[in-house]
Structure formats: C-alpha cells, structure tokens
Design a protein around this motif. Structure first.
Motif, PDB file in Angstrom:
ATOM      1  N   ASP A  91       0.860  -1.228   0.173  1.00 56.79           N
ATOM      2  CA  ASP A  91       0.006  -0.096  -0.075  1.00 56.79           C
ATOM      3  C   ASP A  91       0.768   1.210   0.222  1.00 56.79           C
ATOM      4  O   ASP A  91       0.704   2.157  -0.812  1.00 56.79           O
ATOM      5  N   ALA A  92       1.965   1.259   0.803  1.00 54.56           N
ATOM      6  CA  ALA A  92       2.593   2.584   0.905  1.00 54.56           C
ATOM      7  C   ALA A  92       3.457   2.689  -0.525  1.00 54.56           C
ATOM      8  O   ALA A  92       3.782   3.751  -0.943  1.00 54.56           O
ATOM      9  N   LEU A  93       3.740   1.434  -1.168  1.00 48.79           N
ATOM     10  CA  LEU A  93       4.562   1.581  -2.467  1.00 48.79           C
ATOM     11  C   LEU A  93       3.674   2.512  -3.465  1.00 48.79           C
ATOM     12  O   LEU A  93       3.986   3.265  -4.447  1.00 48.79           O
ATOM     13  N   TRP A  94       2.415   2.082  -3.564  1.00 48.80           N
ATOM     14  CA  TRP A  94       1.329   2.554  -4.403  1.00 48.80           C
ATOM     15  C   TRP A  94       1.161   4.074  -4.039  1.00 48.80           C
ATOM     16  O   TRP A  94       1.368   4.880  -5.101  1.00 48.80           O
ATOM     17  N   GLU A  95       1.208   4.520  -2.582  1.00 49.18           N
ATOM     18  CA  GLU A  95       1.045   5.891  -2.044  1.00 49.18           C
ATOM     19  C   GLU A  95       2.126   6.735  -2.939  1.00 49.18           C
ATOM     20  O   GLU A  95       2.230   7.704  -3.333  1.00 49.18           O
ATOM     21  N   ARG A  96       3.332   6.007  -2.729  1.00 49.28           N
ATOM     22  CA  ARG A  96       4.380   6.766  -3.263  1.00 49.28           C
ATOM     23  C   ARG A  96       4.956   6.695  -4.794  1.00 49.28           C
ATOM     24  O   ARG A  96       5.756   7.151  -5.423  1.00 49.28           O
ATOM     25  N   ALA A  97       3.893   5.846  -5.405  1.00 44.55           N
ATOM     26  CA  ALA A  97       4.232   5.556  -7.173  1.00 44.55           C
ATOM     27  C   ALA A  97       4.152   6.748  -7.790  1.00 44.55           C
ATOM     28  O   ALA A  97       3.446   7.906  -7.596  1.00 44.55           O
ATOM     29  N   VAL A  98       4.907   6.865  -8.759  1.00 38.39           N
ATOM     30  CA  VAL A  98       5.139   7.940  -9.689  1.00 38.39           C
ATOM     31  C   VAL A  98       4.657   7.720 -11.107  1.00 38.39           C
ATOM     32  O   VAL A  98       4.629   6.731 -11.511  1.00 38.39           O
ATOM     33  N   PRO A  99       4.057   8.900 -11.863  1.00 37.56           N
ATOM     34  CA  PRO A  99       3.744   8.540 -13.345  1.00 37.56           C
ATOM     35  C   PRO A  99       4.818   8.346 -14.059  1.00 37.56           C
ATOM     36  O   PRO A  99       5.757   9.287 -14.092  1.00 37.56           O
ATOM     37  N   LEU A 100       4.771   7.604 -15.027  1.00 36.42           N
ATOM     38  CA  LEU A 100       5.628   7.092 -15.845  1.00 36.42           C
ATOM     39  C   LEU A 100       5.147   6.936 -17.536  1.00 36.42           C
ATOM     40  O   LEU A 100       3.954   6.519 -17.394  1.00 36.42           O
ATOM     41  N   HIS A 101       6.049   7.084 -18.367  1.00 37.78           N
ATOM     42  CA  HIS A 101       5.534   6.783 -19.929  1.00 37.78           C
ATOM     43  C   HIS A 101       6.691   6.152 -20.534  1.00 37.78           C
ATOM     44  O   HIS A 101       7.752   6.783 -20.537  1.00 37.78           O
ATOM     45  N   GLY A 128       4.896   3.864 -11.680  1.00 31.78           N
ATOM     46  CA  GLY A 128       6.117   3.183 -11.336  1.00 31.78           C
ATOM     47  C   GLY A 128       6.645   3.535  -9.967  1.00 31.78           C
ATOM     48  O   GLY A 128       6.091   4.483  -9.308  1.00 31.78           O
ATOM     49  N   LEU A 129       7.506   2.566  -9.373  1.00 38.14           N
ATOM     50  CA  LEU A 129       7.972   3.036  -8.227  1.00 38.14           C
ATOM     51  C   LEU A 129       8.854   4.041  -7.914  1.00 38.14           C
ATOM     52  O   LEU A 129       9.314   4.934  -8.886  1.00 38.14           O
ATOM     53  N   SER A 130       8.578   4.996  -6.530  1.00 32.57           N
ATOM     54  CA  SER A 130       9.463   6.190  -6.524  1.00 32.57           C
ATOM     55  C   SER A 130      11.058   5.977  -6.626  1.00 32.57           C
ATOM     56  O   SER A 130      11.222   4.698  -6.518  1.00 32.57           O
ATOM     57  N   VAL A 131      11.790   6.755  -7.028  1.00 29.22           N
ATOM     58  CA  VAL A 131      13.233   6.432  -7.335  1.00 29.22           C
ATOM     59  C   VAL A 131      13.882   5.956  -5.978  1.00 29.22           C
ATOM     60  O   VAL A 131      14.551   4.950  -6.135  1.00 29.22           O
ATOM     61  N   GLU A 132      13.366   6.205  -4.646  1.00 32.64           N
ATOM     62  CA  GLU A 132      14.080   5.676  -3.304  1.00 32.64           C
ATOM     63  C   GLU A 132      13.477   4.230  -3.241  1.00 32.64           C
ATOM     64  O   GLU A 132      14.301   3.299  -2.893  1.00 32.64           O
ATOM     65  N   ASP A 133      12.305   3.769  -3.665  1.00 35.05           N
ATOM     66  CA  ASP A 133      11.924   2.316  -3.473  1.00 35.05           C
ATOM     67  C   ASP A 133      12.269   1.534  -4.618  1.00 35.05           C
ATOM     68  O   ASP A 133      12.870   0.445  -4.387  1.00 35.05           O
ATOM     69  N   LEU A 134      12.606   2.113  -5.816  1.00 30.26           N
ATOM     70  CA  LEU A 134      13.306   1.582  -6.951  1.00 30.26           C
ATOM     71  C   LEU A 134      14.604   0.989  -6.748  1.00 30.26           C
ATOM     72  O   LEU A 134      15.199  -0.052  -6.916  1.00 30.26           O
ATOM     73  N   LEU A 135      15.486   2.024  -6.087  1.00 34.70           N
ATOM     74  CA  LEU A 135      16.796   1.948  -5.677  1.00 34.70           C
ATOM     75  C   LEU A 135      16.841   0.687  -4.522  1.00 34.70           C
ATOM     76  O   LEU A 135      17.527  -0.267  -4.543  1.00 34.70           O
ATOM     77  N   LEU A 136      16.016   0.704  -3.475  1.00 37.13           N
ATOM     78  CA  LEU A 136      16.117  -0.128  -2.356  1.00 37.13           C
ATOM     79  C   LEU A 136      15.829  -1.470  -2.926  1.00 37.13           C
ATOM     80  O   LEU A 136      16.052  -2.607  -2.686  1.00 37.13           O
ATOM     81  N   HIS A 137      14.797  -1.554  -3.792  1.00 32.94           N
ATOM     82  CA  HIS A 137      14.040  -2.905  -4.182  1.00 32.94           C
ATOM     83  C   HIS A 137      15.309  -3.454  -5.147  1.00 32.94           C
ATOM     84  O   HIS A 137      15.489  -4.803  -4.984  1.00 32.94           O
ATOM     85  N   THR A 138      16.077  -2.776  -5.999  1.00 28.74           N
ATOM     86  CA  THR A 138      17.231  -3.097  -6.721  1.00 28.74           C
ATOM     87  C   THR A 138      18.406  -3.902  -5.745  1.00 28.74           C
ATOM     88  O   THR A 138      18.660  -4.872  -5.827  1.00 28.74           O
ATOM     89  N   CYS A 139      18.498  -3.161  -4.741  1.00 31.75           N
ATOM     90  CA  CYS A 139      19.422  -3.606  -3.736  1.00 31.75           C
ATOM     91  C   CYS A 139      19.057  -4.981  -2.970  1.00 31.75           C
ATOM     92  O   CYS A 139      19.846  -5.937  -2.818  1.00 31.75           O
ATOM     93  N   SER A 172      16.419  11.188  -2.699  1.00 33.42           N
ATOM     94  CA  SER A 172      16.323  11.525  -1.177  1.00 33.42           C
ATOM     95  C   SER A 172      17.095  10.447  -0.437  1.00 33.42           C
ATOM     96  O   SER A 172      16.658   9.530  -0.198  1.00 33.42           O
ATOM     97  N   TRP A 173      18.486  10.712  -0.339  1.00 27.98           N
ATOM     98  CA  TRP A 173      19.171   9.646   0.590  1.00 27.98           C
ATOM     99  C   TRP A 173      18.561   9.408   2.003  1.00 27.98           C
ATOM    100  O   TRP A 173      18.704   8.393   2.375  1.00 27.98           O
ATOM    101  N   PRO A 174      18.252  10.710   2.664  1.00 30.16           N
ATOM    102  CA  PRO A 174      17.752  10.191   3.993  1.00 30.16           C
ATOM    103  C   PRO A 174      16.344   9.593   4.002  1.00 30.16           C
ATOM    104  O   PRO A 174      16.256   8.615   4.989  1.00 30.16           O
ATOM    105  N   ALA A 175      15.722   9.769   3.005  1.00 34.86           N
ATOM    106  CA  ALA A 175      14.448   8.877   2.811  1.00 34.86           C
ATOM    107  C   ALA A 175      14.736   7.409   2.618  1.00 34.86           C
ATOM    108  O   ALA A 175      14.237   6.565   3.106  1.00 34.86           O
ATOM    109  N   ALA A 176      15.739   7.275   1.701  1.00 36.24           N
ATOM    110  CA  ALA A 176      16.107   5.885   1.440  1.00 36.24           C
ATOM    111  C   ALA A 176      16.647   5.198   2.464  1.00 36.24           C
ATOM    112  O   ALA A 176      16.510   4.012   2.854  1.00 36.24           O
TER     113      ALA A 176
END
Length: 247
Positions: A33-43, A51-62, A93-97
């Motif tokens: 649910d939190a991932l959806w709330e932070r999701a960003v529009p992509l095309h 798509g995932l927010s940049v912080e969520d995408l980075l963490l997921h990849t790690c 946002s590194w602090p958020a990540a």
C-alpha cells in the motif's frame, strides 16, 4: 506464489508479474500500500503507467540482488543501481532511502549492495550514506564473499538453496527443526506466498501445497546432498554464508 509463470513474447522478452516486490518473510514483509502511495507516473512511448518512486526502486534493486539472490546475479544489478542514482540526481532523497531501509529491516543488504556498486562499477553513493547504513560489527570478509559471488560464473549446481546447504551440514535433530521451520510457516507468511487471505480457510490448503513444492524442488538435491553424498559447490556455500549474514 510470489509471481505468475513468466510471459515470453516472440522476441523472447521475459515478464514476471509479482504479487509483491519482496520475497515473503516470516517477520518483515514490505507493505505494498505504501509503495502505491509513493508511486510516480511514467510513460514509455504512448503507454502511461505508475512506477516505483526513485527511493523505492533503488532499495528494491538492492534487496533483489542481496536477499533474493545472495549476489549470484552478475554485475548487472550493480550497473542498475549506478544508473538509478545517476538518472535521479538531486531528486533522490538519500535520507528517505536510508530511513526506509531501516524501516524495512533491509539495511544489511542495502548497505552491501550499495558498497559493491560503488567499489565495482563506480556508483555515486555518498560516503555518509554507507556509514549510516553500515551494520554493527560489519566484517569485510562478507563483502569479499559477495564480491566473489558476483564475479564468479554461476553453474547449475550452485542452485542448491542456502537452506539445503544448512540441511547438508546439520545433524538429524537440526534437520528436523529446519524441516518444520520451512514447512510450518506462520499463517500470514503462507497466505502471502499463495495469494490468499490470512483469515480464509483456504490458507490451510496451502500447507500441503507447500510440502509438495519443497519435495518437488529440493527432494532430489537433498537426497543426493546428504552426508557422504554430493558436496555443495563453493557457490552454494557462499549463498549460505550470505543468506545467514543477511538474515
């Protein structure tokens, strides 16, 4: 299950539809649910999607390369990490990540993946981020083990799971305990694995499915890898070391 059978088109493009970005855990499952709330529009071309927010995408990849594959995935994920950081620039946002990595209880895998991405492919990871994420008592031998796993060509024999390696090295009593832990998963976890509600009676049907799955996937390897049988490969043992440390 965590994902449906892969879809493969005529050009051999492979797509897996997952129920969650995180492998099911007995203790910590990333809430979608939190991932959806932070999701960003992509095309891409005419296609529009979230798509995932940049912080969520980075963490997921790690997390994907560390917790799910124990770094037996080659250098590609490290290049992905480097490109995510480069493309996001100041928007990341590194602090958020860092805070989210701790909230998800994934700081060990995130720290190790970012450290290797910086050292092996030059990812622009700030030193203070690595210092903040660095686990207490971090051993450079773990980084060396993960680096060797990344740089070693994987073989089919390395597929032996970390739990199977633990089975091979265990006494009879330890094997029975491991078997119970891997079969009698908590209700919430088994529901997550099979996509049912934890409150549904169907969750009980999933336990026999779990037993059949374990026998089908690991039965032959376990019978062949018992004491006196085929020894786990160095790659399988590295996976076991990394899995134990990450856990």
């Amino acid at each position: 299950v965590l994902h449906l059978p892969p879809f493969v088109n005529a050009r051999r493009t492979r797509i897996e539809l997952h129920a969650n970005i995180d492998a099911a855990s007995q203790h910590h499952v990333i809430a979608p649910d939190a991932l959806w709330e932070r999701a960003v529009p992509l095309h891409i071309g005419a296609a529009r999607f979230l798509g995932l927010s940049v912080e969520d995408l980075l963490l997921h990849t790690c997390c994907h390369v560390s917790y799910q594959h124990q770094f037996a995935f080659g250098l590609r994920p490290l290049y992905d990490i480097a490109q995510i950081i480069r493309h996001a620039g100041a928007a990341l946002s590194w602090p958020a990540a860092v805070e989210r990595a701790h909230t998800w209880h994934r700081q060990r895998g995130v720290h190790l993946a970012l450290l290797l991405a910086r050292d092996l492919v030059g990812a622009a990871v700030p030193e203070h981020v690595l210092a903040t994420l660095r686990p207490e008592g971090f051993d450079d031998a773990i980084a060396a083990c993960a680096r060797e796993q990344l740089l070693t060509q994987a073989t089919s024999d390395d597929r032996l799971s970390p739990h199977a390696v633990a089975w091979h090295d265990s006494s009879l009593a330890e094997r029975m305990a491991l078997l119970c832990r891997r079969t009698l998963l908590p209700r919430k976890t088994i529901a997550q694995l099979y996509g049912v509600s934890p409150r549904s009676w169907r969750v009980y049907v999933c336990y026999p499915k779990r037993i059949v799955y374990l026998i089908t996937r690991y039965g032959r390897m376990l019978l062949g890898g018992g004491r006196g049988g085929t020894q786990p490969t160095p790659g399988a043992r590295r996976k076991h070391v990394l899995h134990t440390w990450l856990s």
